[in-house]
Design a protein around this motif. Structure first.
Motif, PDB file in Angstrom:
ATOM      1  N   LEU A   1       0.859  -1.181   0.000  1.00  0.00           N
ATOM      2  CA  LEU A   1       0.000   0.000   0.000  1.00  0.00           C
ATOM      3  C   LEU A   1       0.898   1.236   0.000  1.00  0.00           C
ATOM      4  O   LEU A   1       1.837   1.333   0.790  1.00  0.00           O
ATOM      5  N   ALA A   2       0.620   2.177  -0.897  1.00  0.00           N
ATOM      6  CA  ALA A   2       1.354   3.441  -0.944  1.00  0.00           C
ATOM      7  C   ALA A   2       0.457   4.556  -0.433  1.00  0.00           C
ATOM      8  O   ALA A   2      -0.758   4.541  -0.660  1.00  0.00           O
TER       9      ALA A   2
ATOM     10  N   CYS B   1      -1.252  12.935  -4.522  1.00  0.00           N
ATOM     11  CA  CYS B   1      -1.787  11.735  -5.171  1.00  0.00           C
ATOM     12  C   CYS B   1      -0.663  10.737  -5.427  1.00  0.00           C
ATOM     13  O   CYS B   1       0.514  11.106  -5.531  1.00  0.00           O
ATOM     14  N   VAL B   2      -1.044   9.469  -5.531  1.00  0.00           N
ATOM     15  CA  VAL B   2      -0.065   8.401  -5.691  1.00  0.00           C
ATOM     16  C   VAL B   2      -0.685   7.284  -6.523  1.00  0.00           C
ATOM     17  O   VAL B   2      -1.904   7.066  -6.470  1.00  0.00           O
ATOM     18  N   ALA B   3       0.151   6.586  -7.326  1.00  0.00           N
ATOM     19  CA  ALA B   3      -0.351   5.507  -8.186  1.00  0.00           C
ATOM     20  C   ALA B   3       0.746   4.472  -8.387  1.00  0.00           C
ATOM     21  O   ALA B   3       1.944   4.801  -8.397  1.00  0.00           O
TER      22      ALA B   3
ATOM     23  N   ARG C   1       3.088  -3.524 -12.944  1.00  0.00           N
ATOM     24  CA  ARG C   1       4.039  -4.544 -12.511  1.00  0.00           C
ATOM     25  C   ARG C   1       4.395  -4.418 -11.036  1.00  0.00           C
ATOM     26  O   ARG C   1       4.998  -5.328 -10.461  1.00  0.00           O
ATOM     27  N   GLY C   2       4.072  -3.291 -10.428  1.00  0.00           N
ATOM     28  CA  GLY C   2       4.358  -3.109  -9.018  1.00  0.00           C
ATOM     29  C   GLY C   2       5.779  -2.710  -8.699  1.00  0.00           C
ATOM     30  O   GLY C   2       6.171  -2.687  -7.529  1.00  0.00           O
ATOM     31  N   ASP C   3       6.569  -2.365  -9.725  1.00  0.00           N
ATOM     32  CA  ASP C   3       7.958  -1.976  -9.483  1.00  0.00           C
ATOM     33  C   ASP C   3       8.129  -0.470  -9.370  1.00  0.00           C
ATOM     34  O   ASP C   3       9.139   0.005  -8.852  1.00  0.00           O
ATOM     35  N   LEU C   4       7.137   0.294  -9.841  1.00  0.00           N
ATOM     36  CA  LEU C   4       7.220   1.746  -9.827  1.00  0.00           C
ATOM     37  C   LEU C   4       6.021   2.358  -9.115  1.00  0.00           C
ATOM     38  O   LEU C   4       4.919   1.808  -9.139  1.00  0.00           O
ATOM     39  N   VAL C   5       6.272   3.495  -8.491  1.00  0.00           N
ATOM     40  CA  VAL C   5       5.208   4.323  -7.919  1.00  0.00           C
ATOM     41  C   VAL C   5       5.383   5.729  -8.472  1.00  0.00           C
ATOM     42  O   VAL C   5       6.509   6.224  -8.581  1.00  0.00           O
TER      43      VAL C   5
END
Length: 461
Positions: A155-156, A203-205, A209-213
């Motif tokens: 979770l970010a 804001c955040v996304a 692939r889950g390697d970058l935010v």
């Protein structure tokens, strides 16, 4: 795909978080406008059908197939089979946050719901009971946004304390961080602390692939982070006003961002190059932007009380949705699990539901006692979560009849649940909306009534 690449300038002016610019005409005059700005009129010759917003090229991914099967199994697409309307009844009222609700999100696997607030703690609730599972409380400022990774293990969160934090829902997913956590002495540690924004992060996304935010802030930039290494990869000088929202495309190759400056831009993820800049004719501040599931179109929510569906490759608005009130706050719009309806909160305390294809309002009801600031829809079931501002800082869970019937038989509860969440209803549920706290009527549930008598409204073409 033919994409142009106009430049983006920066301004020294930082605007209040929830207030639109005082003089949009003066602001627009400071920058060159696009040669051929898109307008609503004459742009609807292209009218994509619902399936065109979701259809992807090539074979379906295993994840897409699994989600589609789950939607069918849980009855989330029941309205597609008949002429009915999506009727939601109140199931839970969740207390615990002390200030305005800024965001609610369901995890992609449907097991969790996270909520954020101006009082900084993040609450993680487990489904189907919506009981409080864990609280993340290391941020020193209000939290404006949260986002789950695609595999639902991380979770970010984005905060006014200028940081983005990564939290492990499933332990030991990330390798140990090389940098110190300044809050570790408090007895709690987030998996990563990403610092670099000059002001509040709004804001955040996550990348697919889950390697970058990616994170956007009041410093008018979008920043891209390597999650595993915990370092910033690049800074996109994105806008001339605060960044209000952004999202990765389905394949992760593009990022879309939007801002109070009235523009939304599409970026190449790998290079940081601006591929496209679009603006509506009235240059209204943009509160939210999101790709359709196949990333071929975009929804934008603007502070002129309009949600627009863009064919961004053709620079055209192909549909517009009106009927709600949105002139001051960043209120997102979400798509239901079956892909047929668009849902958004409203500043007149309502939740509004549109048929994506016809643009008709098919349902609308008073949901809270204040502005409905946050909305989220479950990825496979007919479950809607809503959150409101400080006069009513609670989260309400609404369910369709199919979602109610799909719920497991409730277990006996010997004590009140954490965080003020309502316990599961007894087996003999009443015919009306289910909302009770330890057997006592919930005043909030009584106040939240579905306006079933409101006629559906056709949006003029």
């Amino acid at each position: 795909m033919s994409l142009d690449a106009p430049s983006a300038g920066l301004s020294d002016v930082t605007l209040p978080l929830h207030a639109p610019p005082d003089a949009p005409e003066a602001r627009a005059a400071k920058r060159p406008r696009l040669d051929s700005p898109s307008t609503d009129e004459g742009a609807r010759a292209v009218t994509p059908r619902q399936e065109e917003l979701f259809r992807t090229d090539g074979p379906a991914r295993a994840h897409d197939t699994a989600v589609a099967a789950a939607v069918q199994a849980n009855g989330a697409g029941e309205a597609v089979k008949g002429p009915g309307r999506p009727d939601y009844s109140l199931r839970f009222t969740i207390e615990g946050h002390k200030k305005s609700i800024s965001a609610v999100r369901f995890s992609p696997d449907g097991r969790w719901m996270a909520s954020a607030s101006a009082d900084s703690p993040i609450h993680l609730h487990s489904l189907p009971s919506f009981s409080l599972h864990r609280t993340f409380s290391l941020h020193t400022g209000g939290v404006s946004d949260v986002a789950f990774s695609a595999d639902s293990t991380l979770l970010a969160s984005a905060s006014d304390d200028r940081s983005v934090r990564i939290w492990e829902i499933t332990p030991h997913i990330l390798q140990p961080s090389t940098g110190p956590d300044p809050s570790a002495e408090k007895g709690e540690r987030s998996a990563r602390v990403l610092q670099g924004h000059l002001t509040a992060v709004f804001c955040v996304a996550w990348s697919p692939r889950g390697d970058l935010v990616a994170s956007g802030g009041m410093d008018e930039t979008v920043r891209v982070w390597d999650v595993q290494k915990g370092r910033m990869l690049r800074v996109l000088q994105a806008h001339s006003d605060p960044v209000s929202a952004m999202q990765f495309s389905r394949d992760g190759t593009m990022i879309v961002s939007c801002s109070w400056d009235g523009y939304f831009r599409i970026w190449d993820t790998s290079t940081g190059q601006c591929l496209k800049t679009l603006v509506n004719e009235d240059n209204a501040p943009i509160a939210s932007v999101r790709f359709t599931p196949n990333s071929k179109f975009l929804f934008t929510s603007t502070l002129d009380s309009t949600i627009r569906l863009w064919d961004y490759q053709a620079d055209k608005v192909v549909k517009a949705y009106t009927g709600h009130v949105n002139r001051k706050y960043c209120i997102p719009a979400v798509v239901t699990a079956d892909g047929r309806y668009l849902v958004a909160g409203s500043e007149d305390h309502k939740v509004v539901v549109w048929d994506i294809q016809t643009r008709e309002i098919v349902n609308s009801w008073i949901a809270h006692k204040d502005v409905v600031m946050a909305v989220a829809h479950h990825p496979t079931q007919g479950i809607l979560a809503t959150g409101a501002l400080e006069k009513d800082p609670v989260i309400k869970i609404w369910m369709t009849p199919a979602a109610l019937s799909a719920q497991e038989p409730p277990a006996a509860v010997s004590s009140p649940q954490q965080n003020g969440a309502l316990p599961p209803a007894p087996p003999e549920e009443p015919e009306g909306p289910a909302a009770a706290a330890n057997g006592a009527p919930d005043p909030a549930a009584e106040a939240a009534t579905v306006d079933a008598g409101e006629a559906a409204m056709q949006v003029d073409a």
